[in-house]
Write a protein that holds these residues in place. Sequence first.
Motif, PDB file in Angstrom:
ATOM      1  N   ALA A  18      61.928   9.156 -23.916  1.00  0.00           N
ATOM      2  CA  ALA A  18      61.167   9.458 -22.696  1.00  0.00           C
ATOM      3  C   ALA A  18      59.701   9.708 -23.001  1.00  0.00           C
ATOM      4  O   ALA A  18      58.833   9.431 -22.172  1.00  0.00           O
ATOM      5  CB  ALA A  18      61.781  10.658 -21.984  1.00  0.00           C
ATOM      6  N   LEU A  19      59.413  10.246 -24.189  1.00  0.00           N
ATOM      7  CA  LEU A  19      58.022  10.445 -24.626  1.00  0.00           C
ATOM      8  C   LEU A  19      57.887   9.850 -26.020  1.00  0.00           C
ATOM      9  O   LEU A  19      58.609  10.249 -26.944  1.00  0.00           O
ATOM     10  CB  LEU A  19      57.661  11.940 -24.660  1.00  0.00           C
ATOM     11  N   ASP A  20      56.968   8.904 -26.152  1.00  0.00           N
ATOM     12  CA  ASP A  20      56.841   8.161 -27.398  1.00  0.00           C
ATOM     13  C   ASP A  20      55.441   8.401 -27.978  1.00  0.00           C
ATOM     14  O   ASP A  20      54.508   7.670 -27.666  1.00  0.00           O
ATOM     15  CB  ASP A  20      57.088   6.670 -27.104  1.00  0.00           C
ATOM     16  N   GLN A  21      55.295   9.463 -28.746  1.00  0.00           N
ATOM     17  CA  GLN A  21      54.014   9.770 -29.403  1.00  0.00           C
ATOM     18  C   GLN A  21      52.855   9.815 -28.404  1.00  0.00           C
ATOM     19  O   GLN A  21      51.844   9.121 -28.558  1.00  0.00           O
ATOM     20  CB  GLN A  21      53.696   8.712 -30.475  1.00  0.00           C
ATOM     21  N   ILE A  22      53.020  10.667 -27.380  1.00  0.00           N
ATOM     22  CA  ILE A  22      51.985  10.764 -26.339  1.00  0.00           C
ATOM     23  C   ILE A  22      50.734  11.455 -26.886  1.00  0.00           C
ATOM     24  O   ILE A  22      50.807  12.509 -27.525  1.00  0.00           O
ATOM     25  CB  ILE A  22      52.505  11.582 -25.129  1.00  0.00           C
ATOM     26  N   GLN A  23      49.608  10.838 -26.600  1.00  0.00           N
ATOM     27  CA  GLN A  23      48.308  11.310 -27.066  1.00  0.00           C
ATOM     28  C   GLN A  23      47.395  11.338 -25.843  1.00  0.00           C
ATOM     29  O   GLN A  23      47.116  10.279 -25.277  1.00  0.00           O
ATOM     30  CB  GLN A  23      47.802  10.276 -28.087  1.00  0.00           C
ATOM     31  N   LEU A  24      46.932  12.515 -25.417  1.00  0.00           N
ATOM     32  CA  LEU A  24      46.089  12.575 -24.217  1.00  0.00           C
ATOM     33  C   LEU A  24      45.143  13.770 -24.287  1.00  0.00           C
ATOM     34  O   LEU A  24      45.554  14.859 -24.707  1.00  0.00           O
ATOM     35  CB  LEU A  24      46.948  12.765 -22.959  1.00  0.00           C
ATOM     36  N   GLU A  25      43.915  13.570 -23.884  1.00  0.00           N
ATOM     37  CA  GLU A  25      42.977  14.678 -23.726  1.00  0.00           C
ATOM     38  C   GLU A  25      42.546  14.675 -22.265  1.00  0.00           C
ATOM     39  O   GLU A  25      42.054  13.665 -21.766  1.00  0.00           O
ATOM     40  CB  GLU A  25      41.740  14.468 -24.602  1.00  0.00           C
ATOM     41  N   ILE A  26      42.749  15.800 -21.599  1.00  0.00           N
ATOM     42  CA  ILE A  26      42.471  15.862 -20.168  1.00  0.00           C
ATOM     43  C   ILE A  26      41.516  17.000 -19.876  1.00  0.00           C
ATOM     44  O   ILE A  26      41.786  18.150 -20.209  1.00  0.00           O
ATOM     45  CB  ILE A  26      43.788  16.036 -19.376  1.00  0.00           C
ATOM     46  N   ARG A  27      40.377  16.660 -19.268  1.00  0.00           N
ATOM     47  CA  ARG A  27      39.361  17.668 -18.943  1.00  0.00           C
ATOM     48  C   ARG A  27      39.491  18.109 -17.498  1.00  0.00           C
ATOM     49  O   ARG A  27      40.290  17.556 -16.755  1.00  0.00           O
ATOM     50  CB  ARG A  27      37.966  17.067 -19.147  1.00  0.00           C
ATOM     51  N   SER A  28      38.651  19.064 -17.098  1.00  0.00           N
ATOM     52  CA  SER A  28      38.655  19.556 -15.712  1.00  0.00           C
ATOM     53  C   SER A  28      38.513  18.396 -14.748  1.00  0.00           C
ATOM     54  O   SER A  28      37.774  17.444 -15.015  1.00  0.00           O
ATOM     55  CB  SER A  28      37.469  20.488 -15.484  1.00  0.00           C
ATOM     56  N   GLY A  29      39.205  18.494 -13.630  1.00  0.00           N
ATOM     57  CA  GLY A  29      39.139  17.446 -12.629  1.00  0.00           C
ATOM     58  C   GLY A  29      40.534  17.015 -12.232  1.00  0.00           C
ATOM     59  O   GLY A  29      41.525  17.598 -12.660  1.00  0.00           O
ATOM     60  N   MET A  30      40.574  15.998 -11.404  1.00  0.00           N
ATOM     61  CA  MET A  30      41.839  15.511 -10.868  1.00  0.00           C
ATOM     62  C   MET A  30      42.300  14.327 -11.725  1.00  0.00           C
ATOM     63  O   MET A  30      41.678  13.274 -11.699  1.00  0.00           O
ATOM     64  CB  MET A  30      41.541  15.065  -9.436  1.00  0.00           C
ATOM     65  N   PHE A  31      43.350  14.533 -12.486  1.00  0.00           N
ATOM     66  CA  PHE A  31      43.820  13.489 -13.401  1.00  0.00           C
ATOM     67  C   PHE A  31      45.105  12.857 -12.853  1.00  0.00           C
ATOM     68  O   PHE A  31      46.094  13.543 -12.631  1.00  0.00           O
ATOM     69  CB  PHE A  31      44.081  14.082 -14.787  1.00  0.00           C
ATOM     70  N   GLY A  32      45.086  11.565 -12.646  1.00  0.00           N
ATOM     71  CA  GLY A  32      46.246  10.858 -12.101  1.00  0.00           C
ATOM     72  C   GLY A  32      47.068  10.215 -13.208  1.00  0.00           C
ATOM     73  O   GLY A  32      46.543   9.461 -14.017  1.00  0.00           O
ATOM     74  N   LEU A  33      48.351  10.540 -13.237  1.00  0.00           N
ATOM     75  CA  LEU A  33      49.267   9.910 -14.184  1.00  0.00           C
ATOM     76  C   LEU A  33      50.123   8.934 -13.385  1.00  0.00           C
ATOM     77  O   LEU A  33      50.964   9.335 -12.578  1.00  0.00           O
ATOM     78  CB  LEU A  33      50.136  10.985 -14.850  1.00  0.00           C
ATOM     79  N   LEU A  34      49.858   7.650 -13.619  1.00  0.00           N
ATOM     80  CA  LEU A  34      50.460   6.607 -12.791  1.00  0.00           C
ATOM     81  C   LEU A  34      51.516   5.858 -13.594  1.00  0.00           C
ATOM     82  O   LEU A  34      51.269   5.473 -14.739  1.00  0.00           O
ATOM     83  CB  LEU A  34      49.329   5.654 -12.364  1.00  0.00           C
ATOM     84  N   GLY A  35      52.682   5.651 -13.009  1.00  0.00           N
ATOM     85  CA  GLY A  35      53.704   4.880 -13.715  1.00  0.00           C
ATOM     86  C   GLY A  35      54.915   4.668 -12.843  1.00  0.00           C
ATOM     87  O   GLY A  35      55.143   5.434 -11.901  1.00  0.00           O
ATOM     88  N   LEU A 180      41.003  21.444  -3.494  1.00  0.00           N
ATOM     89  CA  LEU A 180      41.162  22.437  -4.562  1.00  0.00           C
ATOM     90  C   LEU A 180      39.956  22.476  -5.483  1.00  0.00           C
ATOM     91  O   LEU A 180      39.797  23.408  -6.260  1.00  0.00           O
ATOM     92  CB  LEU A 180      42.398  22.127  -5.415  1.00  0.00           C
ATOM     93  N   GLY A 181      39.130  21.448  -5.404  1.00  0.00           N
ATOM     94  CA  GLY A 181      37.982  21.413  -6.298  1.00  0.00           C
ATOM     95  C   GLY A 181      38.413  20.954  -7.674  1.00  0.00           C
ATOM     96  O   GLY A 181      39.582  20.640  -7.896  1.00  0.00           O
ATOM     97  N   THR A 182      37.471  20.913  -8.577  1.00  0.00           N
ATOM     98  CA  THR A 182      37.786  20.321  -9.877  1.00  0.00           C
ATOM     99  C   THR A 182      37.348  21.196 -11.037  1.00  0.00           C
ATOM    100  O   THR A 182      37.087  20.710 -12.122  1.00  0.00           O
ATOM    101  CB  THR A 182      37.126  18.933  -9.994  1.00  0.00           C
ATOM    102  N   GLU A 183      37.288  22.508 -10.811  1.00  0.00           N
ATOM    103  CA  GLU A 183      36.969  23.392 -11.944  1.00  0.00           C
ATOM    104  C   GLU A 183      38.162  23.512 -12.875  1.00  0.00           C
ATOM    105  O   GLU A 183      38.034  23.842 -14.038  1.00  0.00           O
ATOM    106  CB  GLU A 183      36.595  24.796 -11.463  1.00  0.00           C
ATOM    107  N   ASN A 184      39.348  23.263 -12.329  1.00  0.00           N
ATOM    108  CA  ASN A 184      40.572  23.392 -13.118  1.00  0.00           C
ATOM    109  C   ASN A 184      41.052  22.020 -13.578  1.00  0.00           C
ATOM    110  O   ASN A 184      40.573  21.000 -13.113  1.00  0.00           O
ATOM    111  CB  ASN A 184      41.664  24.037 -12.271  1.00  0.00           C
ATOM    112  N   VAL A 185      42.036  22.039 -14.463  1.00  0.00           N
ATOM    113  CA  VAL A 185      42.689  20.782 -14.825  1.00  0.00           C
ATOM    114  C   VAL A 185      43.842  20.565 -13.847  1.00  0.00           C
ATOM    115  O   VAL A 185      44.746  21.396 -13.753  1.00  0.00           O
ATOM    116  CB  VAL A 185      43.225  20.839 -16.272  1.00  0.00           C
ATOM    117  N   VAL A 186      43.774  19.494 -13.076  1.00  0.00           N
ATOM    118  CA  VAL A 186      44.865  19.161 -12.160  1.00  0.00           C
ATOM    119  C   VAL A 186      45.502  17.857 -12.638  1.00  0.00           C
ATOM    120  O   VAL A 186      44.841  16.821 -12.724  1.00  0.00           O
ATOM    121  CB  VAL A 186      44.375  18.990 -10.707  1.00  0.00           C
ATOM    122  N   LEU A 187      46.776  17.939 -12.975  1.00  0.00           N
ATOM    123  CA  LEU A 187      47.507  16.771 -13.458  1.00  0.00           C
ATOM    124  C   LEU A 187      48.505  16.377 -12.376  1.00  0.00           C
ATOM    125  O   LEU A 187      49.325  17.190 -11.944  1.00  0.00           O
ATOM    126  CB  LEU A 187      48.214  17.147 -14.770  1.00  0.00           C
TER     127      LEU A 187
END
Length: 296
Positions: A18-35, A180-187
């Motif tokens: 289900a997870l195959d060596q996931i590598q991700l860096e996510i900064r503040s803002g609205m991050f969309g995980l599409l799949g 909600l704004g984007t000061e936080n990390v939203v995944l």
Amino acid sequence: MMLSIQNLSKTYSNGVIALDQIQLEIRSGMFGLLGPNGAGKSTLMRTLATLQTADGGSMNFNGIDIDKDPIKLRRTLGYLPQSFGVYPRESAENLLDYFALLKGITSRRQRKIKVSEVLHLTNLYEVRKNHVSSYSGGMRQRFGIAQLLLNDPQLIIVDEPTAGLDPAERKRFLSVLRGLGTENVVLFSTHLVEDVNELCTDMAIMNRGKILMKSTPAQAINDLVGKIWTRRIQANELHHYQAEYSYLSSSYNTDHSLNVRIFSANKPGPFFEIPDHLSLEDVYFNALRENVASHA
Ligand code: ADP
């Protein structure tokens, strides 16, 4: 603010990776995980939310090692699971007050202020006296956002919140998230390309446990300029184009002919043209195509 995921992996006991060596860096803002369904999005989100463990790898949020210090992470986490379970016959206002108490807000006055704030943020203030069990799907999702905001989370994880919402509810829900704004990390995970288009500053595409690409919606589209071609064909020719070209998608015209979209660095053949505009859908289909081709 930064969420950093290194080499995260998970194989279920039935052998599904289900997870195959996931590598991700996510900064503040609205991050969309599409799949697509089954890509591994929920597994990733549940692991980040400390509800299940990975087999290997590490996750760090603002200096918190999520694996080693799940309690600390939970204090700053707001998580909305894919299905929220049972909806009690209790008013939204009372329930939120109760959740706020569970989250450690012991002062009644402070709870009242906070509950009123999150009800306003999610446009539920007018219906705060109604039972949550009587809410529509969209209202329930907004209630889910209201409850996760109670502890002022810096990491907000929402798992496919628009699945099953009608178009009007979906719009209302997205506008609440946008507020909600984007000061936080939203995944935010979704299988709808339009959700990412309308909402997200950054995005990744996931399939079969792998991150296929990470970009911004605008950059991802820009990277495809000059490499997508379209051609009008008859419906019975479709299988030929699917088999012989790097096929992305097709759409029907009113005369029942089709416009196919093909990926190619150069003009793939006669009658192909550069389309008027590219969309995130081209990005999505192209990423999935490359993923499938690499498994062929
Ligand atoms: P998504 O959220 O993108 O739809 P999931 O993370 O739910 O993807 O699932 C990824 C893959 O792992 C799928 O093939 C799914 O069938 C499988 N899977 C999910 N949960 C379990 C589980 N508890 N046991 C076994 N397989 C699972």
